[in-house]
Scaffold this active site. Structure first.
Site, PDB file in Angstrom:
ATOM      1  N   CYS A 124       0.898  -1.366  -0.210  1.00 30.46           N
ATOM      2  CA  CYS A 124       0.117   0.010  -0.047  1.00 30.46           C
ATOM      3  C   CYS A 124       0.668   1.201   0.100  1.00 30.46           C
ATOM      4  CB  CYS A 124      -0.815   0.001   1.070  1.00 30.46           C
ATOM      5  SG  CYS A 124       0.117  -0.144   2.712  1.00 30.46           S
TER       6      CYS A 124
ATOM      7  N   CYS B 151      -1.745  -4.391   8.083  1.00 25.14           N
ATOM      8  CA  CYS B 151      -1.403  -3.183   8.542  1.00 25.14           C
ATOM      9  C   CYS B 151      -0.659  -3.142   9.754  1.00 25.14           C
ATOM     10  CB  CYS B 151      -2.563  -2.125   8.562  1.00 25.14           C
ATOM     11  SG  CYS B 151      -3.671  -2.099   7.208  1.00 25.14           S
TER      12      CYS B 151
HETATM   13 FE1  FES Z   1      -1.416   0.564   4.205  1.00 18.96          FE
HETATM   14 FE2  FES Z   1      -3.198  -0.196   6.044  1.00 18.96          FE
HETATM   15  S1  FES Z   1      -3.497  -0.081   4.153  1.00 18.96           S
HETATM   16  S2  FES Z   1      -0.906   0.159   6.480  1.00 18.96           S
END
Ligand code: FES
Length: 123
Positions: free
Chosen positions: A33, A102
């Protein structure tokens, strides 16, 4: 979607910021992400006497980082290193499956901060 504990940890700003007198700093990123987490530790005689975090991360990253800080403050370095992302998720009464990754940021950033401290304070 999120537990009450996650929402509370997400809105709690008390662990957010830069720790001016930190002696161990760890920064990690999540490749999927692109989010980034930095953890600051102040370690004295093997105890984490203070800690803070900064993140460009999602709500789950913020909540797990803040909770991890609460869990390690006042504890030994060994305890902090033994803390896993599952421990943090359990403390928060769970996370949605797609947000579990995460929580890994906090575990990894703590390990890096301790590594940083040890590289500076051990001959
Ligand atoms: Fe990147 Fe949660 S979506 S740390």
């Amino acid at each position: 979607m999120y537990s009450d504990k996650v929402m509370k940890a997400f809105t709690d700003q008390s662990n957010v910021g830069e720790l001016e007198d930190a002696n161990g700093i760890g920064q990690v990123g999540n490749a999927s992400c692109g989010d980034i987490l930095r953890i600051y530790l102040k370690i004295e005689n093997g105890i984490i006497v203070d800690a803070k975090f900064q993140t460009f991360g999602c709500a789950a990253a913020i909540a797990t980082s803040s909770t991890a800080i609460d869990m390690i403050k006042g504890k030994t370095v060994e305890y902090a290193l033994s803390l896993t992302n599952s421990d943090i998720v359990t403390e928060l009464d769970g996370l949605p499956p797609q947000k579990i990754h995460c929580s890994v940021l906090a575990e990894e950033a703590i390990a890096k901060a301790v590594e940083d401290y040890r590289s500076k304070h051990q001959a």
